[in-house]
Motif scaffolding. Structure first.
Motif, PDB file in Angstrom:
ATOM      1  N   GLY A 108     -21.085   2.139   1.902  1.00 24.16           N
ATOM      2  CA  GLY A 108     -21.202   1.617   0.548  1.00 24.16           C
ATOM      3  C   GLY A 108     -20.461   0.334   0.290  1.00 24.16           C
ATOM      4  N   ASP A 109     -20.265   0.077  -1.001  1.00 26.15           N
ATOM      5  CA  ASP A 109     -19.602  -1.141  -1.454  1.00 26.15           C
ATOM      6  C   ASP A 109     -18.285  -0.781  -2.136  1.00 26.15           C
ATOM      7  N   SER A 158     -17.471   0.770   4.277  1.00 23.18           N
ATOM      8  CA  SER A 158     -17.768   0.151   2.975  1.00 23.18           C
ATOM      9  C   SER A 158     -17.047  -1.176   2.812  1.00 23.18           C
ATOM     10  N   TRP A 209     -20.283  -6.230  -1.272  1.00 14.75           N
ATOM     11  CA  TRP A 209     -21.378  -6.406  -0.318  1.00 14.75           C
ATOM     12  C   TRP A 209     -22.587  -5.554  -0.665  1.00 14.75           C
ATOM     13  N   GLY A 210     -23.688  -5.862  -0.007  1.00 17.07           N
ATOM     14  CA  GLY A 210     -24.915  -5.140  -0.296  1.00 17.07           C
ATOM     15  C   GLY A 210     -25.723  -4.865   0.955  1.00 17.07           C
ATOM     16  N   VAL A 211     -26.973  -4.488   0.739  1.00 15.99           N
ATOM     17  CA  VAL A 211     -27.874  -4.261   1.877  1.00 15.99           C
ATOM     18  C   VAL A 211     -28.356  -5.585   2.427  1.00 15.99           C
ATOM     19  N   ILE A 227     -24.105  -5.298   4.723  1.00 13.13           N
ATOM     20  CA  ILE A 227     -23.485  -4.171   5.428  1.00 13.13           C
ATOM     21  C   ILE A 227     -24.188  -3.837   6.751  1.00 13.13           C
ATOM     22  N   LEU A 255     -25.689   1.871  -1.724  1.00  9.42           N
ATOM     23  CA  LEU A 255     -25.775   0.406  -1.750  1.00  9.42           C
ATOM     24  C   LEU A 255     -26.893  -0.045  -2.681  1.00  9.42           C
ATOM     25  N   ASN A 261     -24.592  -4.522  -5.577  1.00 10.08           N
ATOM     26  CA  ASN A 261     -24.311  -5.947  -5.436  1.00 10.08           C
ATOM     27  C   ASN A 261     -25.575  -6.769  -5.219  1.00 10.08           C
ATOM     28  N   ASP A 262     -26.539  -6.162  -4.525  1.00 10.16           N
ATOM     29  CA  ASP A 262     -27.824  -6.857  -4.388  1.00 10.16           C
ATOM     30  C   ASP A 262     -28.414  -7.128  -5.762  1.00 10.16           C
ATOM     31  N   TYR A 286     -27.516   5.903  -5.572  1.00  8.10           N
ATOM     32  CA  TYR A 286     -27.453   4.689  -6.367  1.00  8.10           C
ATOM     33  C   TYR A 286     -27.282   5.076  -7.825  1.00  8.10           C
TER      34      TYR A 286
END
Lengths: 369, 369, 369, 369
Positions: free
Chosen positions: D137-138, D182, D186-188, D200, D239, D242-243, D303
């Motif tokens: 994860g983030d 994590s 950050w994101g996918v 990630i 995740l 953040n995206d 999510y």
């Protein structure tokens, strides 16, 4: 970023919490929730502590801007402990340091001394809170059992807590500054195991005279407490639990004087009238003492977080005290009992029970405001 | 599907709840939570009621298999009310009918009479519960304020409830059968407005003698209650709230005798000693009366759901009673106070406060089991 | 006190809730939470109902000033039901009457008709609420399982509730007026037991065309619904639970046409692609239909109170619909699942689960406001 | 009482938690909740740590017998930290040490190394738990915002927590051993501010390759991770938050390569189709990668703790991945959103939100067991 090391005695803006002497070089912390609070700018803050003990090491907790962020055991020695770093240097941060361990009457060398703060900012005064409250009690008020798994039985400092207790929580709800005067196992008249030396009222007039030995003498703990310096709006007494237990414990024999004492039951299981009278007299005498020391305070006798065996007797004594003295600022409040859901370690009230107690107590105090 | 109409008197399996006479043709319901319970097969159940009142119409609630399913106002007249239909005819259903309204001392014609059940099944006995509890109290125990929006001020039957109260909830937690003896506005010594006729103990020995007039005489409400027929394991007294209020209310003057009464305060605001002694004597006398009527019961005096003004005085009286009589099965328990979150209508404790009270009370009773 | 009997048609201030025809002599209630609301002075209020059914009797609940006070079964016939009495005649009371039972597609004669109000006051308009919400769903939205003990299995009206459901609770939190369009056992594409006649979208354009038979025709339930008359701000669709179940149920065979249908799984246990495509097409088509009927509404597809088996497929379909049509006012929200603590009767979500769902849904809707 | 100092490498009974290298002299902790656990007799336990950092100092928390007892900042240097003392020497104590701070991709020198344990007892093996879970994860999964007052905005280690997070809580409910992978922000597909280096999945196959610099190379963090050595039963991916944010943030420009990247919206505010396709491809590719590395694991994409903006797109991608690959052990779960009541510091989910998430997630995982 330039770090300064400033002696505590040179920080007039620092607010000291808990009964202590006038000495600030160093500042000695005696009681549960004894500590200090400061408002400071800068990115970083460290504290220089000097810690002593023979058996029971102290622990501390601290909050930053009112939120609890750390807790640790303090080994012996004199050393620096980091409290925060990397924070926005412009902003004023409030840091409050709490002794988590009670004054340990079984260890005459268990103390935290605070010498110096290292920082890169400037101090500003800590605003007064709305109220002042003094809490007087036993292990419940010392926060015993607020840490540790339910099965724990060791009687060790790790399981004592200042900031998880009903005291801290009540004070937060009411915006109050508070002090704690408490000792695990002790009562109004005697300890849980019938020792009359463990009667809280005997020590109330000194700064911290239940700590034994020469070190306490040297530190000034045995000196009279200057009540005029801090007059509470409320005195909350939470005692009676150990007195109740003593009726079912063996006789205590003093190993030196060979004097013995025991609170007894009648053959039919009821409390022996004579012993109950002694207990009730102790309650009344303590109320008179508290009143003498705190002329304007509202006194609330609380009881019930570990059962209400002596409730009627306490109420009778409180009521008799009020009638006989005409003191109308005394009352009694039952606190929530510990249940299987709200129990902590060492068969003591856990966080949930303390939370419920704080809600009841804060709600009650609010009615006086 | 063949429906039978069976008179209540012809259903020996039916369990009657609450103090009432021996008459079953019809069965008269006097008190809050007065009612009946039956185990029955068949798909459908109706009850034939006869309802009278001058001012205050009764309401009822009922449960099916322990879950509350309906509540309604009962207009005057004799008529059938449907309770369930369409259920699996093979299974035994438990149906419990509760009078939601207290005995209304201001309306000598407010009664529910139960005549007949219409059904297509067969009755079977209702098992006894683990305990028997009698609750004695005022509006709190009558469940006043448990229905209605917070702003409601009308004193009407719609806002009284049997099944939302701490009484029902406590009984459910403990698997207890229970009875309620209560009257809104009344106390141990006098009503909230200083009328000494509204002293609960004066009526305790009869079935329901606080109901006035000839109809109650005809129904047998004034006849002595047969205590031997139902001996509770616990008697919970929840009184004192209206006695406390009366110290701040005007003098009551009886419109016929012109006699007057008032509980007074001293000029300094404290309770007048003489009046407080009367109150405490009433507490002690009531305990003695309850004990005489219920030799084996555990008596718990509860207080606090609307403040604890008289707590110390009640405790003193309870303690004195216990000491003077050697009665060791008497105790005192403080119940949770009403807060802005737990208040109901008419400034009375709401459902949440009653729930909290039931938790405390059931937890306390459990310690005796 | 003079009582007036006023036909519903003659009370323009009365607010009608739920889809119904324009007829007001009488007003017919079709759907769950169908009902009416009035603001009225006077001490007392009664309603004259006409109730019909073959198998499934309707129930109703009502609130006074926003607080739920009564609930009862309605037997067949035309009769008066008392709603309140003894209230302060000067004050305006708000009374809201709710049909607790869904439109019963298995009983073409199950209706409540409202004829007349008896009162001693005057009516005033009911203010509009902040929002309008339409809920479309199955048994969950019909409030099945919100009454009754956990072990209950009978499929009967007693266990359906309007006012305990997430629909009522969500609307209260948001100050919304709401309507319910729902049917127990039905889905987007077919019923839990594979009957494609039980596809909710097939009936969406009429007032209440899922009620069978001549009585519904006579009442006008089969007539087109006038969407322009009530445009919701939000349409909440809570469907998919029965579609999911149908993959594990036997084939449905129409007893007249002998046509059969079944949603199937592949040998490896996954959903058969072709059947899943049909389901997803049904989701997309329904979204298009809802949009056509409610051009400005925010559409939220909810799912999850009884598991999330079809969640990914529903999301895919919702997403595809949004992309293909450019409709940006469509979203998806997962609702809290039923747990052993939050279950009600008939293995349906209980009050606690509906409460949690209302919190999540109301919180989500709030973000759009 | 004789104290022994035993190198970690010489304690085979010690259980290491979190991805790390095979080196045990010292043991290096990289990730949030990286740490070790031991069962040990004796009265006292200390750990010798070596701590390095340039900017972001690590913190640790620890539990004794499953109950959290301490948390502190770790200054630079090599030193001994006391964990417990005074405990019953006969009993076996379980001690679990957790790195509270995530692997800090912005500080290539931020590490905790564990060298030695000082103790007066004997070690025994730590039993395996029922399950293994990997959380990816983030900041939410890194426990950012779980300490600190609500108004805090500093991005500092003090506000990160391993043991207050949904990860720890979920694992405790399920009796699971767990690991965290994590990175805050950050994101996918890219970071919250559009940097594609902060994806990630790019780092998933190495031990801890998101840590920059030579020290990480030296420590072996860039080496391939041996997936065979620890195969989780469940992989929880949390995740997308953040995206989602990156669509509303400025373009990221790499300061060296001058390459830029931005996720864009269409003029009408919708996500640009091409960018959304990239995001969805990243989701699918990551699922394929996780599957390749963890052939038997149940993969749950979670999510929603900070909104569900990308929910439909994530679901579509997950669904497409499952259909295209025939992978049936992949699902999607929405977690409870942060509310004004459940928020922590830095506008992140607080303890209450993490608690709710753990309940939902553990309940969901339980269905697979």
């Amino acid at each position: 970023m330039m770090f300064k090391e400033t002696l505590v005695k040179d920080i007039p803006e620092l607010k000291v919490h808990g009964r202590t002497t006038v000495c600030r070089e160093p500042l000695t912390l005696f009681w549960t929730a004894g500590g200090f609070e400061c408002n400071v700018t800068g990115s970083e803050l460290w504290v220089e502590l000097e810690v002593t003990y023979d058996v029971y090491e102290p622990w501390f907790s601290y909050t930053v801007n009112g939120d609890w962020v750390g807790r640790q055991m303090l080994p012996k020695g004199r050393y620096w402990v980091p409290l925060f770093r990397g924070m926005n240097p412009e902003k004023i941060k409030n840091m409050h340091f709490f002794k988590d361990l009670q004054a340990m009457s079984d260890d005459g060398n268990s103390y935290i001394h605070v010498h110096t703060l290292r920082h890169d900012g400037a101090f500003s005064p800590v605003a007064d809170r709305r109220l002042k409250i003094e809490f007087i009690g036993d292990s419940i008020t010392s926060g015993e059992g607020l840490f540790g798994a339910e099965q724990e039985q060791d009687w060790i400092p790790m399981f004592f807590s200042a900031v998880r207790g009903y005291t801290y929580q009540t004070a937060e709800k009411l915006d109050a500054e508070y002090r704690i005067f408490s000792q695990s196992g002790w009562g109004v008249h005697n300890t849980w195991d019938n020792n009359t030396r463990g009667a809280i009222p005997r020590y109330y007039k000194e700064i911290c005279s239940l700590m034994p030995g020469s070190e306490n003498e040297r530190l000034g703990g045995n000196a009279p407490h200057d009540f005029a310096s801090w007059q509470p709006d409320f005195v909350v007494v939470n005692l009676g639990t150990n007195d109740a237990a003593s009726f079912d414990q063996p006789e205590f024999v003093d190993q030196y004087t060979k004097e013995s004492h025991k609170m007894r039951r009648e053959p039919d299981g009821t409390y022996r009238k004579e012993d109950m009278r002694s207990f009730q007299r102790a309650v009344k005498d303590f109320l008179a003492l508290i009143r003498a020391c705190n002329p304007g305070a509202n006194i609330i006798w609380c009881y019930g977080m570990l059962g209400i065996d002596l409730q009627l007797y306490i109420c009778e004594a409180v009521s008799a005290y009020a009638r006989e003295t005409g003191d109308s600022k005394v009352s009694y409040l039952q606190l929530p009992d510990t249940t299987s859901e709200s129990v902590g370690s060492r068969e003591h009230p856990g966080y949930l029970c303390h939370k419920q107690a704080a809600e009841v107590l804060a709600g009650y105090i609010t009615k006086f405001l």
